[in-house]
Design a protein around this motif. Structure first.
Motif, PDB file in Angstrom:
ATOM      1  N   ASN B  92       1.023  -1.135  -0.153  1.00  0.00           N
ATOM      2  CA  ASN B  92       0.180   0.458   0.175  1.00  0.00           C
ATOM      3  C   ASN B  92       1.041   1.425  -0.103  1.00  0.00           C
ATOM      4  O   ASN B  92       0.887   2.296  -0.748  1.00  0.00           O
ATOM      5  CB  ASN B  92      -0.939  -0.154   1.024  1.00  0.00           C
ATOM      6  CG  ASN B  92      -2.247   0.142   1.021  1.00  0.00           C
ATOM      7  OD1 ASN B  92      -2.862   1.134  -0.657  1.00  0.00           O
ATOM      8  ND2 ASN B  92      -3.011   0.232   1.628  1.00  0.00           N
ATOM      9  N   TYR B  93       1.592   1.263   1.461  1.00  0.00           N
ATOM     10  CA  TYR B  93       2.678   2.707   0.980  1.00  0.00           C
ATOM     11  C   TYR B  93       3.301   3.026  -0.268  1.00  0.00           C
ATOM     12  O   TYR B  93       2.956   3.833  -0.463  1.00  0.00           O
ATOM     13  CB  TYR B  93       3.383   2.441   3.037  1.00  0.00           C
ATOM     14  CG  TYR B  93       3.592   3.787   2.952  1.00  0.00           C
ATOM     15  CD1 TYR B  93       2.954   5.069   2.644  1.00  0.00           C
ATOM     16  CD2 TYR B  93       5.471   4.264   3.214  1.00  0.00           C
ATOM     17  CE1 TYR B  93       3.801   6.095   2.964  1.00  0.00           C
ATOM     18  CE2 TYR B  93       5.686   4.785   3.386  1.00  0.00           C
ATOM     19  CZ  TYR B  93       5.039   6.069   3.864  1.00  0.00           C
ATOM     20  OH  TYR B  93       5.599   7.281   3.736  1.00  0.00           O
ATOM     21  N   PRO B  94       4.375   1.798  -0.326  1.00  0.00           N
ATOM     22  CA  PRO B  94       5.413   2.082  -1.666  1.00  0.00           C
ATOM     23  C   PRO B  94       4.111   2.948  -2.757  1.00  0.00           C
ATOM     24  O   PRO B  94       4.963   3.568  -3.667  1.00  0.00           O
ATOM     25  CB  PRO B  94       5.534   0.933  -1.401  1.00  0.00           C
ATOM     26  CG  PRO B  94       5.541  -0.214  -0.792  1.00  0.00           C
ATOM     27  CD  PRO B  94       4.690   0.548  -0.079  1.00  0.00           C
ATOM     28  N   SER B  95       3.013   2.143  -3.252  1.00  0.00           N
ATOM     29  CA  SER B  95       2.645   2.313  -4.387  1.00  0.00           C
ATOM     30  C   SER B  95       2.271   3.457  -3.974  1.00  0.00           C
ATOM     31  O   SER B  95       2.532   4.385  -5.082  1.00  0.00           O
ATOM     32  CB  SER B  95       1.309   1.638  -4.190  1.00  0.00           C
ATOM     33  OG  SER B  95       1.675   0.391  -4.839  1.00  0.00           O
ATOM     34  N   GLN B  96       1.253   4.513  -2.847  1.00  0.00           N
ATOM     35  CA  GLN B  96       1.400   5.750  -3.085  1.00  0.00           C
ATOM     36  C   GLN B  96       2.459   6.973  -2.856  1.00  0.00           C
ATOM     37  O   GLN B  96       2.385   7.408  -4.477  1.00  0.00           O
ATOM     38  CB  GLN B  96       0.661   6.348  -1.451  1.00  0.00           C
ATOM     39  CG  GLN B  96      -0.509   4.951  -0.695  1.00  0.00           C
ATOM     40  CD  GLN B  96      -1.866   5.402  -1.627  1.00  0.00           C
ATOM     41  OE1 GLN B  96      -1.789   6.863  -2.458  1.00  0.00           O
ATOM     42  NE2 GLN B  96      -3.005   4.599  -0.989  1.00  0.00           N
ATOM     43  N   ILE B  97       3.734   6.374  -3.077  1.00  0.00           N
ATOM     44  CA  ILE B  97       4.989   7.160  -2.647  1.00  0.00           C
ATOM     45  C   ILE B  97       4.961   7.221  -4.305  1.00  0.00           C
ATOM     46  O   ILE B  97       5.274   8.171  -4.836  1.00  0.00           O
ATOM     47  CB  ILE B  97       5.837   6.192  -2.231  1.00  0.00           C
ATOM     48  CG1 ILE B  97       5.910   6.746  -0.462  1.00  0.00           C
ATOM     49  CG2 ILE B  97       7.274   7.608  -2.649  1.00  0.00           C
ATOM     50  CD1 ILE B  97       6.767   6.533   0.741  1.00  0.00           C
ATOM     51  N   LEU B  98       4.978   5.597  -4.943  1.00  0.00           N
ATOM     52  CA  LEU B  98       5.362   5.282  -6.255  1.00  0.00           C
ATOM     53  C   LEU B  98       4.602   6.435  -6.895  1.00  0.00           C
ATOM     54  O   LEU B  98       5.359   7.272  -8.094  1.00  0.00           O
ATOM     55  CB  LEU B  98       5.616   4.469  -7.083  1.00  0.00           C
ATOM     56  CG  LEU B  98       6.771   3.311  -6.593  1.00  0.00           C
ATOM     57  CD1 LEU B  98       6.468   2.190  -7.423  1.00  0.00           C
ATOM     58  CD2 LEU B  98       7.651   4.004  -7.135  1.00  0.00           C
ATOM     59  N   ALA B  99       3.633   6.558  -7.071  1.00  0.00           N
ATOM     60  CA  ALA B  99       2.004   6.944  -8.135  1.00  0.00           C
ATOM     61  C   ALA B  99       2.743   8.705  -7.730  1.00  0.00           C
ATOM     62  O   ALA B  99       2.477   9.010  -9.110  1.00  0.00           O
ATOM     63  CB  ALA B  99       0.695   6.521  -7.238  1.00  0.00           C
ATOM     64  N   SER B 100       2.521   9.277  -6.734  1.00  0.00           N
ATOM     65  CA  SER B 100       2.798  10.231  -6.367  1.00  0.00           C
ATOM     66  C   SER B 100       3.854  10.467  -7.144  1.00  0.00           C
ATOM     67  O   SER B 100       3.916  12.027  -7.856  1.00  0.00           O
ATOM     68  CB  SER B 100       2.418  10.929  -5.389  1.00  0.00           C
ATOM     69  OG  SER B 100       3.655   9.999  -4.414  1.00  0.00           O
ATOM     70  N   GLY B 101       5.292  10.577  -7.216  1.00  0.00           N
ATOM     71  CA  GLY B 101       6.258  10.927  -7.843  1.00  0.00           C
ATOM     72  C   GLY B 101       6.605  10.705  -9.349  1.00  0.00           C
ATOM     73  O   GLY B 101       6.593  11.609  -9.787  1.00  0.00           O
TER      74      GLY B 101
END
Lengths: 264, 468
Positions: B92-101
């Motif tokens: 969940n968390y890395p997905s959010q970071i990757l997506a926003s990046g």
């Protein structure tokens, strides 16, 4: 993983472009029961990263890699893991045809020290095809943990071929394995495999057939072994032999590659 | 000339000898030859092997639990559930970071295109098409893969796969298939193409073909992320926040069970129709448990599996993304080609609980199943007028708010993804293994009909009962 294997063979193709003339090139086949750490030995010797896994039947394709030892260039061929060479399934046939028709300079049989008896069946069968055999007694670390002792010297003299005890996962004694491979390939060590003696009736039959076919069997093939397979009623060896005679001289043809699954 | 005659005479001699042995004798001789080898092996092993003291056989004790009649399967499901739960929670968390990046990079790229005065179509094709689909693939697929693959590889390295095969063996035999099919099926969890190749360990061509044809009913690593994400988004939403990951994992476990059940049913059907015969006997070896080489596994599974699957997804997704953009931006009569195609498929999709865009995504995703969801998002985004999604939280928004997905849509998509045709690579592998166009076509059409049948029945039943 299939596609990873392709990636690996591509890598080994690149290695092959190392100047060849200054090295003697030798082929080494890696046979063994499933799950004896064959691919681990393969990776440790070649530095490749063939996918390893702890389940029988992982390597169903042939993988190739190279290593250099004592200024010689060795091409290592990882055969599918099999319990026998009776050619019951495609992978057994692939392994048998490679050892028999591609005629590697040395065949290393990787065995599991923790269940030697079952592994020896394959060793004995390989020795019937070719005398140039090195037995790699692998998983010695596991055997020690299970308090199983194997008398390596005695095993070697019983079989008549060199036996090297290794623990491929930690890389233990792999240099000795390479030494032994080179010694057998160069003929420095003369192997004298002690072949299985069958009951007298079979031995007589084998001798009779051998006599008949030995002038006809192509050079390099062991007539005794062909005779035994005929006695076995192994139809596939006839097919393979015919294919060998037809196409074997053609250098573009690769032995031990997969055969199609033929159902119409 | 000499050689030709020598072949001829060898062939004759071989055939003559082979033919001269009576068949009963052949079997007996074969057994005696094998017996000779076995007794030699036994004699030598007896001489050279010795055991020091008694050793507790831990492998045996562990196997007594892991492969026991009553605990074997529950433990297996529990392990699968735990692996999936870790993946769902962790991704969940890395997905959010990757997506926003990655979406921020898109803004930067857009800025650069504007500055350079590039034409709008070029920006659209490269940024809104190719780059955006790449960004979706990476942000949606990478985190679950980076967690799931190492966990899967650890189980494989431990030696758990043959135990799974052992537990499932009796079901396969009851279905008239080869017990080793349970092993090739387990391999399918990694990659269906690899699973199809591993079917070579099955001796009988009939049973091997059954195993080849049914391998794609097992969700491969390329499809797991899709299942995980959709079940997190939809099934997780129905329960309290603290149970969401657990509920999502349960749904995926249920889907895997569905896949196994369908595998067994279809195998049974095949043995009764196209590939009739009796199951053959075999011996399955349970290898000793080995301590997994954790460090190595992580490196190898990230480098080999994760990057490999991701790389393949990217290679397919970039042109597919560009194509989707072209389809979405080529207009005929005020309607884009994509909308035309989707409109054409829409009523058919509706019968299956899905819509035209979803079916288009499955068609465009044939080369690699892992791009279905990214392509779908792409087409939704480019067909609509919405602003660019900021993060993965927007995913729910795209699907539910803008395109009216319900739980039924999500479940139908997941079931269709589970059961529909294998990916292009797998089909190619099936062709190479069977060398038969007919069986390759069957491998494509048979799962497709199963997927259509299942989603149609589910959708109609749900609508009839007024559930959706």
């Amino acid at each position: 993983m299939a596609l990873l294997n392709l990636a690996c063979s591509k890598k080994s193709c690149r290695n092959r472009s190392v100047p060849q003339n200054q090295f003697l090139r030798l082929t080494v086949a890696l046979a063994g029961n499933p799950n004896t750490g064959k691919s681990t030995v393969f990776n440790a010797l070649t530095g490749l990263s063939q996918h390893t896994g702890n389940w029988p039947g992982k390597t169903v394709q042939r993988a190739e890699g190279n290593f250099y030892h004592r200024n010689k260039h060795f091409t290592l061929v990882d055969l599918p893991g099999t319990y026998s060479l009776f050619a019951n399934s495609v992978d057994e046939q692939v392994a048998r045809d490679y050892i028999c028709f591609a005629r590697p300079d040395v065949t290393v049989v990787v065995t599991d020290a923790t269940c030697l008896e079952r592994n020896l069946n394959l060793v004995l069968q390989v020795m019937e095809i070719t005398p140039k055999v090195v037995v790699c007694l692998n998983l010695m670390d596991e055997a020690e943990r299970k308090k199983i002792c194997v008398d390596v010297e005695l095993l070697s003299s019983e079989l008549g071929v060199p036996v090297v005890a290794t623990a491929a996962r930690s890389g233990r004694c792999l240099d000795k394995l390479m030494d032994a491979i080179d010694d057998v390939a160069s003929g420095r060590i003369k192997t004298s495999p002690r072949l299985v003696a069958y009951d007298s009736e079979i031995e007589q039959l084998v001798q009779k057939i051998e006599l008949k076919i030995s002038p006809l069997v192509p050079e390099g093939l062991n007539p005794r072994w062909v005779a035994l397979r005929l006695l076995d009623g192994d139809r596939s060896i006839i097919d393979s032999l015919q294919r060998y005679l037809r196409e074997g001289k053609n250098s573009s043809f690769h032995w031990g590659e997969e055969r199609a699954l033929c159902i119409r | 000339m000499y050689q030709v005659s020598s072949h001829g005479s060898l062939n004759n001699a071989l055939d003559e000898i082979y033919g001269s042995l009576p068949p009963e004798e052949k079997n007996a001789l074969r057994d005696r030859i094998a017996g000779g080898i076995y007794s030699s092996a036994e004699r030598i092993a007896g001489k050279v092997v010795s055991r020091k003291g008694k050793q507790i056989n831990w492998d045996q004790k562990i196997d007594d639990v892991l492969t026991s009649r009553c605990l074997g399967i529950p433990v297996m499901l529990l392990l699968l559930g735990v692996v999936l739960w870790l993946t769902v929670t962790g991704a969940n968390y890395p997905s959010q970071i990757l997506a926003s990046g990655l979406f921020r990079i898109e803004d930067i790229l857009t800025g650069l295109f504007v500055q350079a005065g590039a034409p709008a179509w070029l920006h659209g094709l490269l940024v809104e098409g190719a780059y955006l689909s790449l960004a979706w693939v990476v942000s949606v697929m990478l985190p679950p893969m980076a967690i799931f693959f190492p966990l899967f590889t650890i189980m494989e390295d431990l030696g758990y796969l043959p135990r799974v095969a052992f537990n499932l063996d009796k079901f396969f035999r009851r279905a008239g298939a080869h017990g080793k099919q349970s092993l090739t099926m387990s391999m399918g969890f990694g990659c269906n193409a690899a699973g199809v190749i591993s079917c070579r360990i099955i001796e009988s061509p009939r049973e091997r073909l059954i195993a080849v044809l049914t391998n794609s009913f097992i969700p491969c690593n390329g499809r797991f992320p899709t299942l995980i994400i959709l079940s997190t988004l939809f099934m997780g939403g129905t329960v309290a926040a603290s149970f969401r990951s657990a509920a999502a994992s349960l749904v995926v476990v249920g889907l895997v069970l569905t896949g196994i059940t369908v595998t067994l049913l279809v195998s049974r059907l095949l043995t009764k129709t196209l590939l009739r015969g009796e199951p053959s006997f075999f011996i399955l070896e349970l290898p000793p448990y080995r301590k997994p080489q954790v460090g190595r596994i992580i490196i190898r599974s990230v480098l080999d599996r994760t990057l490999f699957v991701l790389g393949r997804a990217v290679v397919v997704a970039v042109p597919a993304g560009a194509l989707t953009w072209i389809l979405a931006n080529t207009f005929i009569n005020d309607l884009s080609l994509l909308s035309h195609a989707a409109g054409f498929l829409d009523s058919f999709g509706w019968l299956l609980g899905m819509d035209g865009f979803i079916l288009m995504a499955f068609i465009l995703g044939l080369p690699a199943n892992e791009i279905v969801l990214p392509i779908l998002l792409m087409s939704y985004v480019s067909a609509g007028t919405m602003v660019e999604p900021e993060s993965l939280a927007a995913l729910h928004n795209i699907l539910v708010v803008q395109n009216g997905w319900t739980w039924l849509t999500a479940l139908s998509v997941m079931l269709f993804s589970l059961l529909h045709y294998p990916c292009g690579t797998t089909l190619l592998t099936i062709f190479k293994e069977t060398r038969s166009l007919k069986w390759t076509l069957i491998a494509l059409l048979m799962p497709l009909s199963v997927a259509l049948l299942v989603t149609f029945t589910l959708t109609q039943a749900a609508r009839l009962l007024g559930l959706a």
